[in-house]
Motif scaffolding. Structure first.
Motif, PDB file in Angstrom:
ATOM      1  N   TYR A 212      -3.911   6.894   8.050  1.00  0.00           N
ATOM      2  CA  TYR A 212      -4.233   6.561   6.664  1.00  0.00           C
ATOM      3  C   TYR A 212      -5.711   6.825   6.439  1.00  0.00           C
ATOM      4  O   TYR A 212      -6.505   6.858   7.394  1.00  0.00           O
ATOM      5  CB  TYR A 212      -3.891   5.094   6.355  1.00  0.00           C
ATOM      6  CG  TYR A 212      -4.856   4.104   6.979  1.00  0.00           C
ATOM      7  CD1 TYR A 212      -5.976   3.643   6.278  1.00  0.00           C
ATOM      8  CD2 TYR A 212      -4.677   3.641   8.280  1.00  0.00           C
ATOM      9  CE1 TYR A 212      -6.868   2.756   6.856  1.00  0.00           C
ATOM     10  CE2 TYR A 212      -5.566   2.765   8.867  1.00  0.00           C
ATOM     11  CZ  TYR A 212      -6.665   2.314   8.146  1.00  0.00           C
ATOM     12  OH  TYR A 212      -7.560   1.447   8.725  1.00  0.00           O
ATOM     13  N   GLU A 213      -6.093   7.018   5.185  1.00  0.00           N
ATOM     14  CA  GLU A 213      -7.497   7.233   4.836  1.00  0.00           C
ATOM     15  C   GLU A 213      -8.148   5.900   4.495  1.00  0.00           C
ATOM     16  O   GLU A 213      -7.535   5.040   3.849  1.00  0.00           O
ATOM     17  CB  GLU A 213      -7.606   8.179   3.634  1.00  0.00           C
ATOM     18  CG  GLU A 213      -6.971   9.545   3.852  1.00  0.00           C
ATOM     19  CD  GLU A 213      -7.607  10.320   4.994  1.00  0.00           C
ATOM     20  OE1 GLU A 213      -8.829  10.153   5.227  1.00  0.00           O
ATOM     21  OE2 GLU A 213      -6.884  11.089   5.668  1.00  0.00           O
ATOM     22  N   GLU A 216      -7.942   4.599   0.907  1.00  0.00           N
ATOM     23  CA  GLU A 216      -6.677   4.210   0.275  1.00  0.00           C
ATOM     24  C   GLU A 216      -6.683   2.720  -0.084  1.00  0.00           C
ATOM     25  O   GLU A 216      -7.012   1.879   0.763  1.00  0.00           O
ATOM     26  CB  GLU A 216      -5.498   4.498   1.210  1.00  0.00           C
ATOM     27  CG  GLU A 216      -5.230   5.980   1.426  1.00  0.00           C
ATOM     28  CD  GLU A 216      -4.005   6.220   2.295  1.00  0.00           C
ATOM     29  OE1 GLU A 216      -2.939   5.672   1.965  1.00  0.00           O
ATOM     30  OE2 GLU A 216      -4.123   6.961   3.286  1.00  0.00           O
ATOM     31  N   SER A 242      -7.238  -3.071   5.902  1.00  0.00           N
ATOM     32  CA  SER A 242      -5.989  -2.387   6.237  1.00  0.00           C
ATOM     33  C   SER A 242      -5.222  -3.116   7.328  1.00  0.00           C
ATOM     34  O   SER A 242      -3.986  -3.114   7.339  1.00  0.00           O
ATOM     35  CB  SER A 242      -6.280  -0.946   6.653  1.00  0.00           C
ATOM     36  OG  SER A 242      -6.898  -0.242   5.598  1.00  0.00           O
TER      37      SER A 242
END
Length: 408
Positions: A212-213, A216, A242
């Motif tokens: 994932y970035e 995000e 996250s």
């Protein structure tokens, strides 16, 4: 006659000896140090996607205020200059150049993040400015041959991940693993460490790798994709926001894999609590520092000093925040190094003393964990213990593990 001849010679020798002694006792300073002050630079993400780590910089600022109130270091007060870089590498470069070229700090200390520190490593080494106790576990900080002015602090990410992998092979050898990782140097080092730890079994045990970035706003879609692959172990290599989202979303989906989360995203107040304590039960991680939420440390002399510091200098602070524990421990270690420097506050001597720590134990480290450095080893912390989340806190289990994942 002989006596008359000897007197001038002896006098000359005495003058020479006095002058040599005075020269040896002379104070030595580089930019950022003087008889009265030591200027220390720092960048922290007080805003942006990793802003939860900003508490580390705030803790460091409060710690140095405490040191100044006690008279400073060898009579010199610390001026801590900390800028917000928003966890953005270009911003980090801009702020660090300002620290070095305008503020003229003696050293850059505990800047946070792998991509951010990677962006300034070559610049600081070219300027021969210490990049000391980097707040990232990337393996690259332990490379004194190529980057003699950069030193890490944490157990490196790859080694931490190798320990998780070897623990899994022993305790759950038939595990089917799904991995969520941040798509940058930070996350990729954990991924590499897992594969190194699993060795030849990596291809059969790892079912899915999902990145994932950091930008995000939500990682829900990634957790859904991982669940669809149906691994029975979920390894989460993430930053604070996250990490909390991953644990929470996994529970919301009714999915119950064994979860392992990296140390830097295991903070009780900023990860486990937002994720929901009921959702975090049984999650595994590893630790090298004491947990401020754990009552077993209430009578520990080191943690008593931490609590006294918080009561006076950070009233109202959440004692369960692992960022506070880290900020205190790394600041205490820097103070030790600067004390060792004495009146030789040159940048070269700062690095020499930082590479001369022997069995040093800040108040915050777990019993048995010691800091050791040398001219060939820029990895201060090399030990940890596994831990399991239960109730509203972490519980340690097993023996102390070292870099090679062998028992101490």
């Amino acid at each position: 006659m002989i006596a008359r001849t000897l007197r001038p010679a002896l006098l000359a020798m005495a003058i020479t000896a006095f002058a040599t002694g005075a020269a040896l006792a002379q104070k030595k300073y580089d930019a950022g140090a003087s008889d009265t002050e030591i200027r220390i630079g720092n960048t922290s993400p007080y805003s942006g996607p990793a802003s939860s780590y900003g508490v580390i910089g705030k803790t460091e600022e409060a710690f140095f205020k405490m040191i100044n109130d006690k008279g400073g270091i060898n009579g010199r007060k610390i001026k801590f200059i900390s800028y917000d870089d928003g966890y953005s590498p270009p911003k980090t470069v801009e702020q660090v150049r300002k620290l070095v070229e305008s503020d003229e700090v003696l050293l850059v200390f505990s800047s946070i993040g792998t991509p951010t520190n990677s962006a300034i490593q070559k610049y600081l080494n070219s300027q021969k400015v210490p990049q000391l106790f980097v707040a990232s576990g990337a393996k690259k900080w332990d490379d004194p041959n190529n980057f003699p002015w950069t030193m890490g602090f944490l157990l490196d990410f790859q080694t931490e991940a190798q320990i998780y992998a070897k623990w899994l092979m022993k305790e759950k050898p038939d595990a089917k693993i799904g991995i969520l990782y941040q798509n940058d140097d930070f996350g990729k080092e954990y991924l590499r460490g897992v594969k190194d730890g699993l060795g030849a079994k990596a291809s059969s045990m790892i079912m899915m790798e999902e990145s994932y970035e950091v930008s995000e706003p939500s990682i829900d879609s990634h957790i859904i994709k991982l669940k669809a692959a149906n691994p029975d172990v979920l390894m989460i290599f993430a930053t604070i926001k996250s990490g909390a989202q991953a644990i929470k979303r996994t529970a919301e989906l009714g999915w119950k894999p064994l979860q392992i989360i990296n140390n830097g995203a295991s903070f009780v107040s900023s990860v486990m609590k937002p994720a929901g304590f009921e959702n975090a039960q049984g999650v595994l991680s590893a630790a090298y520092a004491k947990d401020g939420a754990d009552p077993q440390w209430n009578d520990d002399p080191g943690m008593k000093r931490v609590y006294e510091f918080l009561d006076k200098y950070m009233p109202g602070a959440d004692k369960t925040d692992g960022g506070i524990i880290h900020g205190y421990g790394v600041s205490q270690t820097l103070v030790k190094v600067l004390e060792m420097c004495g009146d030789d506050l040159t940048r070269a001597n700062v690095m020499k003393q930082a590479a001369s720590l022997r069995d040093y134990a800040p108040d915050t480290l777990l019993p048995g964990v010691k800091i050791n450095t040398s001219s060939t080893s820029y990895a201060p912390i090399t030990q940890l213990r596994m831990q399991r989340f239960k109730g509203d806190k972490w519980e340690l289990f097993g023996d102390l593990l070292s870099r090679d994942a062998q028992r101490e």
